[in-house]
Design an enzyme around this catalytic site. Sequence first.
Site, short mmCIF file in Angstrom:
data_model
loop_
_atom_site.label_atom_id
_atom_site.label_comp_id
_atom_site.label_asym_id
_atom_site.label_seq_id
_atom_site.Cartn_x
_atom_site.Cartn_y
_atom_site.Cartn_z
N ARG A 234 0.86 -1.18 0.00
CA ARG A 234 0.00 0.00 0.00
C ARG A 234 0.89 1.23 0.00
NH1 ARG A 234 -3.22 -2.91 -1.54
NH2 ARG A 234 -5.34 -3.36 -0.82
N GLU A 263 -4.17 7.26 -5.74
CA GLU A 263 -4.17 6.53 -7.01
C GLU A 263 -5.37 6.94 -7.86
OE1 GLU A 263 -1.89 2.58 -5.24
OE2 GLU A 263 -4.00 2.44 -5.79
N HIS A 284 -0.38 0.11 -10.02
CA HIS A 284 -1.09 -0.80 -9.11
C HIS A 284 -1.62 -2.03 -9.85
CE1 HIS A 284 -3.41 -0.95 -5.06
NE2 HIS A 284 -3.14 -2.16 -5.50
#
Length: 311
Positions: A234, A263, A284
């Site tokens: 994370r 994000e 990601h």
Amino acid sequence: MKKIVFLDEYSIAGRDLTSITSQGDYTAYENTAKEQVVERLKGAEIAITNKVMIDGDAMRQLPDLRLICVAATGMNNVDLNAAAELGIEVKNAVGYSTTSVAETTLASALALARNIVYFNEYFHDGRYSKADRAFCYDRLTFQISGKRWGIIGMGNIGREVARLATAFGCEVRYFSTSGAKRDEAYPAMELEELLEWSDILSVHSPLNERTRGLIGRKELQLMKPSALVINVARGGIIDEAALAEALDNGWVAAAALDVFSIEPLRESPLYDINDKYKLLASPHNAWSAAEAIDRLIECVAENIRTYIAKA
């Protein structure tokens, strides 16, 4: 039939959802803004979300909502306290991405160690075709075999990374972010000790009150100038501004990031580092191999089946 709503179906990359859609009256949205959550979940008994936030305020306006399926492992996008208070079950998908994330972690270490991005560009931008020498030593490379690999968070993914790193000849040690004492195959260290010891450091812990900002300026300055830092967990665990400073000042050699504090990442000093080849970044998607997405879908489908069987 139970009404099922998927708030951000784009997150499963167009894979087959029959195992979910066949279980109820299914509605999907490509993505959902925060202000659209309540309206889109009205009348739904089952909500599916990957990254869309479902907070307590939204839940209190959705009396029919009884199950939230998080199409991910991390559940920090759902107010778990409010869900418990309101009797809404929350289920995540456990273990679906272990192999995919672990492979990405190893690939990141290899890519950084061997400067793969730089040499790929050296070939494709025409420098190799114009060179008068067979070899290019613009950037030195090294093996990961024989290196010390430190792991932050020895859960399912951390253990698989440890297994792969060991197979590549690394010595592995770890730091437990929960403080839990378990019988692991690898020695545990305190955080500062692990940072000083590691040639390669990878992060595999959840984001919570213990891990937010865990690696900042002070911690990065403890590391070897030759060290590699990898975060596939994370974004909030590593201070991004501090990492940019560390890369520019040589506190660490290079880093690979697949996760970010926001994000998509809009503005960040990471975009402005002096040497772009010191940072390998991806949006990601360490978890998102096709096989992992299919396992994720089956996890969600099974959570729905279990809920319906009990209802």
